[in-house]
Write an enzyme that holds these catalytic residues in place. Sequence first.
Site, PDB file in Angstrom:
ATOM      1  N   GLU A  59      33.576 -30.466  -6.786  1.00 62.20           N
ATOM      2  CA  GLU A  59      32.561 -29.465  -7.137  1.00 62.20           C
ATOM      3  C   GLU A  59      32.346 -29.466  -8.646  1.00 62.20           C
ATOM      4  O   GLU A  59      33.280 -29.725  -9.419  1.00 62.20           O
ATOM      5  CB  GLU A  59      33.052 -28.090  -6.675  1.00 62.20           C
ATOM      6  CG  GLU A  59      32.115 -26.954  -7.034  1.00 62.20           C
ATOM      7  CD  GLU A  59      32.422 -25.669  -6.263  1.00 62.20           C
ATOM      8  OE1 GLU A  59      33.502 -25.570  -5.656  1.00 62.20           O
ATOM      9  OE2 GLU A  59      31.550 -24.773  -6.273  1.00 62.20           O
ATOM     10  N   ASN A 216      26.203 -23.581   1.636  1.00 61.01           N
ATOM     11  CA  ASN A 216      27.674 -23.514   1.622  1.00 61.01           C
ATOM     12  C   ASN A 216      28.106 -22.055   1.717  1.00 61.01           C
ATOM     13  O   ASN A 216      27.557 -21.197   1.024  1.00 61.01           O
ATOM     14  CB  ASN A 216      28.199 -24.097   0.303  1.00 61.01           C
ATOM     15  CG  ASN A 216      29.682 -23.805   0.094  1.00 61.01           C
ATOM     16  OD1 ASN A 216      30.527 -24.442   0.706  1.00 61.01           O
ATOM     17  ND2 ASN A 216      29.995 -22.830  -0.749  1.00 61.01           N
ATOM     18  N   GLU A 217      29.067 -21.798   2.573  1.00 60.34           N
ATOM     19  CA  GLU A 217      29.601 -20.437   2.737  1.00 60.34           C
ATOM     20  C   GLU A 217      28.450 -19.435   2.711  1.00 60.34           C
ATOM     21  O   GLU A 217      28.421 -18.498   1.884  1.00 60.34           O
ATOM     22  CB  GLU A 217      30.673 -20.130   1.687  1.00 60.34           C
ATOM     23  CG  GLU A 217      31.884 -21.027   1.854  1.00 60.34           C
ATOM     24  CD  GLU A 217      33.134 -20.604   1.074  1.00 60.34           C
ATOM     25  OE1 GLU A 217      33.065 -19.692   0.242  1.00 60.34           O
ATOM     26  OE2 GLU A 217      34.185 -21.214   1.322  1.00 60.34           O
ATOM     27  N   TYR A 289      41.559 -21.769   3.568  1.00 59.13           N
ATOM     28  CA  TYR A 289      42.505 -21.819   2.452  1.00 59.13           C
ATOM     29  C   TYR A 289      43.745 -21.024   2.832  1.00 59.13           C
ATOM     30  O   TYR A 289      43.641 -19.919   3.370  1.00 59.13           O
ATOM     31  CB  TYR A 289      41.883 -21.216   1.185  1.00 59.13           C
ATOM     32  CG  TYR A 289      40.826 -22.100   0.565  1.00 59.13           C
ATOM     33  CD1 TYR A 289      41.182 -23.213  -0.183  1.00 59.13           C
ATOM     34  CD2 TYR A 289      39.467 -21.828   0.727  1.00 59.13           C
ATOM     35  CE1 TYR A 289      40.220 -24.034  -0.759  1.00 59.13           C
ATOM     36  CE2 TYR A 289      38.498 -22.646   0.156  1.00 59.13           C
ATOM     37  CZ  TYR A 289      38.884 -23.744  -0.584  1.00 59.13           C
ATOM     38  OH  TYR A 289      37.941 -24.567  -1.156  1.00 59.13           O
ATOM     39  N   GLU A 352      36.507 -27.830   3.387  1.00 62.82           N
ATOM     40  CA  GLU A 352      37.327 -27.250   2.321  1.00 62.82           C
ATOM     41  C   GLU A 352      38.637 -26.792   2.951  1.00 62.82           C
ATOM     42  O   GLU A 352      38.624 -25.932   3.835  1.00 62.82           O
ATOM     43  CB  GLU A 352      36.626 -26.068   1.638  1.00 62.82           C
ATOM     44  CG  GLU A 352      35.431 -26.489   0.807  1.00 62.82           C
ATOM     45  CD  GLU A 352      34.807 -25.351  -0.004  1.00 62.82           C
ATOM     46  OE1 GLU A 352      35.522 -24.404  -0.381  1.00 62.82           O
ATOM     47  OE2 GLU A 352      33.584 -25.436  -0.250  1.00 62.82           O
TER      48      GLU A 352
END
Length: 553
Positions: A59, A216-217, A289, A352
Amino acid sequence: MPNRRDFLRTTATSAAGLAFTRNLCLAASALPAGHARIEVLLNEPLGTISPNVYGHFAENLSGVIYDGIWVGADSKVSNVAGIRKRLIDEMQKIRPAIVRFPGGCFADSYDWRDGVGPADKRPRRTNFWAAGENPGAPASHRYDSNRFGTNEFAQFCGLLNAQPYLAANLRSLPAEQFYQWIEYCNSPAGSTTLSDVRAGAGFRDPFNVRYWGVGNESWGCGGNFTAQEYAVEYRRFTTWVPTYGQELSFIASGPNSGELDWTREFFEEIVRKGKERILEIYGLSLHHYAWNLSRGKTQDWNQGKGDALRFDDVDWYEVLREGDRMESLISSHWQAMGEMDTAHHVKLVVDEWGPWYRPGSGLTPDDQLEQLPTMRDAVFSAMTLDTFNRHPEKVGIACCAQLINCLNSLYLAHEDKFCVTPVGHAFAIYAAHQGGQSVRAEFSAPQISYERDGRTANFSGLRGSASLREKNLVVTAVNPDVSQPIQAEILLRGARANLASTTILSASDIHAVNTFDQPNAVTPKSDDVRVREGHISCQLPAASVTKIEIQLA
Ligand code: AHR
């Protein structure tokens, strides 16, 4: 005086007695402490392990691109067309199949047009992550020169022989710009103005980008959409997109970890315009995560995090436990997807993943989100890769977050300094699985017991996966126990072993790291293993990652 841990072990040993034999029916619970059995069922294929699950994420965030990947062509740091040469050399060893860029949250603030055309004419912009930068951080982390754009990224991927995976801006650019970015990347030489711009920069041939993330997200930084709202946007962005002869695979922004409602509601809205709309989705992105080490005390994003370097045994297992949720996340989202996508056309794209600790451990203190990976993170990463290997039909792409100078990084770099982290070594060890046929394997070992806040907690005693390519079998195994080695018997069903060797990543301290000053503190070691009557026995050190390569007779 034995502690509780020793007590539990001794009890397990005596319960099993000394009757450890090669009895194939021996249950894991009956294996004596310190012993394990890996049974590889060569006639039970699970599917081909896509090389794309060994993917990476880069990123435009702090030191990832500028300093990490991009040093500039006139830099004293050895480079290929501005890209850090040491990084290219190291990555070539792990055969990276795919790299995702430019974000992350950055993607939904990025205008791809800023990063093409003559370098000195590219606009400077404030980076999406600027507010989180330390005062001492270089300006390039706060203000984006756009020196590294689509061309440079495509060139980076070309040097690695990896496929580019571009994440498009859905929050702050119109769909038209999505189409034009595809046109810029994929339209044939001489066909359109945008292909001329590309050729003018020295890239006559199209980049042929197949994988495109659509936002994204989108439940958070990507626009704070509801799943229904996002699905409507997704349909709008992906309807009638010109292909320029290149198959396009669109990846929808998916759930945050266990949010099954997002997955269900997204699909419910997608099919409102017909079941066939599902065929226009290649993958649903899943982000997970491992960040909350508070042992259930808080859900606060900052307070819940643990330390990358200062941790006790319980924290070690806590991170692995959080990471190990990947298995159930894959299964539960897959099941939820199957409620609408009954033929399971859509793949999971885990673009991710990794542990996320509190700030402060990075080798370059001003690199936002940079953390220093230890053996714990190597074990975590290996366990995650094993999980992907065991679900080849479900996981189409996975990208570790993030490649360099960030979260679970394979590499750390600053100016002319560089090191491969234990995570990087784990990826190198596991590269052998890419493109192999995943085969069922049973990993049996007594559970690990430890004391967690006054109560006994358990964790799996052994994890792993196996894959086959012609006569070459690759078995990877993780011993998560912080202090006890395991003697593992490997039993092959359906073939006999001829030759075998191991590659082991371990360290005498679970906190072991590689740094710029000590880049080889943690490195893998390879050895031959004796094969007796077609069977193999090898020791898996405490807190280790092991690959056993077996040549079949
Ligand atoms: O990897 C860092 C950030 O984590 C990404 O930008 C975002 O997608 C996620 O929340």
